[in-house]
Design a protein around this motif. Structure first.
Motif, short mmCIF file in Angstrom:
data_model
loop_
_atom_site.label_atom_id
_atom_site.label_comp_id
_atom_site.label_asym_id
_atom_site.label_seq_id
_atom_site.Cartn_x
_atom_site.Cartn_y
_atom_site.Cartn_z
N GLY A 31 0.86 -1.26 -0.04
CA GLY A 31 0.04 0.02 -0.07
C GLY A 31 0.90 1.20 -0.08
O GLY A 31 0.22 2.44 -0.02
N GLU A 32 2.09 1.15 -0.09
CA GLU A 32 2.98 2.25 0.23
C GLU A 32 3.44 2.74 -1.19
O GLU A 32 3.75 1.83 -2.24
CB GLU A 32 4.12 2.09 0.81
N PHE A 33 3.50 3.98 -1.51
CA PHE A 33 3.89 4.67 -2.84
C PHE A 33 5.31 5.43 -2.33
O PHE A 33 5.10 6.31 -1.76
CB PHE A 33 2.74 5.58 -3.16
N HIS A 84 3.17 -10.92 -10.79
CA HIS A 84 3.24 -10.01 -9.71
C HIS A 84 4.01 -8.70 -9.91
O HIS A 84 3.67 -7.75 -8.82
CB HIS A 84 4.30 -10.67 -8.51
N LEU A 85 4.34 -8.23 -11.14
CA LEU A 85 5.11 -6.97 -11.34
C LEU A 85 4.32 -6.36 -12.43
O LEU A 85 3.76 -6.98 -13.33
CB LEU A 85 6.58 -7.23 -11.81
N GLY A 86 4.09 -4.90 -12.40
CA GLY A 86 3.59 -4.14 -13.36
C GLY A 86 4.80 -3.22 -13.65
O GLY A 86 5.32 -2.32 -12.50
N ARG A 158 1.34 -6.92 -7.59
CA ARG A 158 2.00 -6.61 -6.31
C ARG A 158 2.66 -5.50 -6.01
O ARG A 158 2.87 -4.90 -4.97
CB ARG A 158 2.27 -7.91 -5.34
N LEU A 159 3.64 -5.42 -7.06
CA LEU A 159 4.75 -4.44 -7.10
C LEU A 159 4.60 -3.53 -8.53
O LEU A 159 4.76 -4.40 -9.40
CB LEU A 159 6.21 -5.22 -6.98
N ILE A 160 4.53 -2.37 -8.49
CA ILE A 160 4.48 -1.57 -9.47
C ILE A 160 5.83 -0.87 -9.51
O ILE A 160 6.08 -0.14 -8.65
CB ILE A 160 3.27 -0.70 -9.39
N LEU A 161 6.56 -0.80 -10.79
CA LEU A 161 7.77 -0.14 -10.88
C LEU A 161 7.51 0.82 -11.92
O LEU A 161 7.01 0.37 -13.21
CB LEU A 161 8.94 -1.04 -11.08
N ALA A 191 2.78 -2.32 -3.58
CA ALA A 191 3.85 -1.57 -3.44
C ALA A 191 3.95 -0.64 -4.72
O ALA A 191 4.17 -1.46 -5.69
CB ALA A 191 5.06 -1.97 -2.89
N CYS A 192 4.42 0.56 -4.85
CA CYS A 192 4.79 1.16 -6.09
C CYS A 192 6.13 1.99 -5.77
O CYS A 192 6.49 2.84 -4.50
CB CYS A 192 3.86 2.14 -6.22
N VAL A 193 7.32 1.74 -6.54
CA VAL A 193 8.34 2.41 -6.61
C VAL A 193 8.42 3.39 -8.00
O VAL A 193 8.25 2.49 -8.93
CB VAL A 193 9.69 1.68 -6.23
N MET A 194 8.40 4.54 -7.72
CA MET A 194 8.52 5.34 -8.92
C MET A 194 9.77 6.37 -9.11
O MET A 194 10.33 6.84 -8.13
CB MET A 194 7.35 6.47 -9.00
#
Length: 223
Positions: A31-33, A84-86, A158-161, A191-194
């Protein structure tokens, strides 16, 4: 204590004798960005690729939902990415012979989970609802960017990069894209790491981290 969705420890990457980065540690909860900023050439895109298993590391470990993933065989890493990844690539990687709708549906088709309603939902969320039958060559750069983002979100990863997800967008469209990314992250418990150069985009993240050759450190927010 809850297991972080993403945990990277002591990551290192070199090009020959040149250190790109070292001692990179990153923990992201569901849930964290998180936004990663830094000077050009410091390895922000390299870091995202390494987290996704698209580029090898020279040291360190990456865990996703408690499972170490950087040492998995190549085929297992590919399956993990698919499920699991976007990933939002800076260069779009939209397939020119497929329509907008088909491009966005591709992750679901690869997973053998076709879902036309979900595809339309994501298209609508990114302002592409009426463009589903168009081909990529009929779209503007900003529209292509939104297609790439919709494709990354459609299978509820589950994980957005995201590598510069607002880099080619006007301010209004950029705000719409950021809202969709934040909403999907929250709703899916992802979780999103941008990676971004945009102060406006970074300001919408829960945390902002600055990447240097010595690692990641918290970035002070404007007061």
């Amino acid at each position: 204590m809850t297991t972080p969705l993403l945990c990277a420890t002591d990551l290192q990457r070199r090009h020959g004798e040149t250190v790109v980065f070292a001692q990179v540690g990153l923990t992201v909860q569901a849930g964290e960005f998180v936004a990663v900023v830094g000077d050009s050439g410091v390895g922000k895109s390299t870091l995202l690729n390494a987290l996704a298993g698209l580029e090898r590391l020279d040291g360190g470990a990456v865990h996703l939902q408690g499972r170490r993933v950087d040492t998995l065989p190549e085929e297992a890493q590919a399956l993990l990415r698919r499920e699991h990844l976007g990933f939002v690539f800076q260069a779009f990687h939209v397939l020119p012979h497929l329509s907008v709708r088909q491009n966005v549906a591709l992750p679901l088709m690869l997973l053998q989970r076709p879902d036309a309603a979900r595809v339309q939902q994501v298209l609508d969320a990114l302002g592409l609802g009426s463009l589903g039958e168009r081909l990529p060559q009929q779209l503007s750069g900003g529209q292509l960017q939104r297609v790439a983002i919709a494709r990354a979100l459609v299978h509820r990863p589950r994980l957005i990069l995201a590598d510069e997800p607002t880099g080619n967008l006007d301010p209004d469209t950029a705000a719409q894209v950021m809202q969709a990314l934040r909403q999907q992250t929250r709703e899916q418990g992802a979780a999103c790491v941008m990676v971004t150069h945009s102060p406006a985009a970074a300001a919408l993240a829960d945390r902002v981290l600055r990447l240097t050759r010595q690692g990641l450190s918290p970035e002070a927010r404007p007061t």
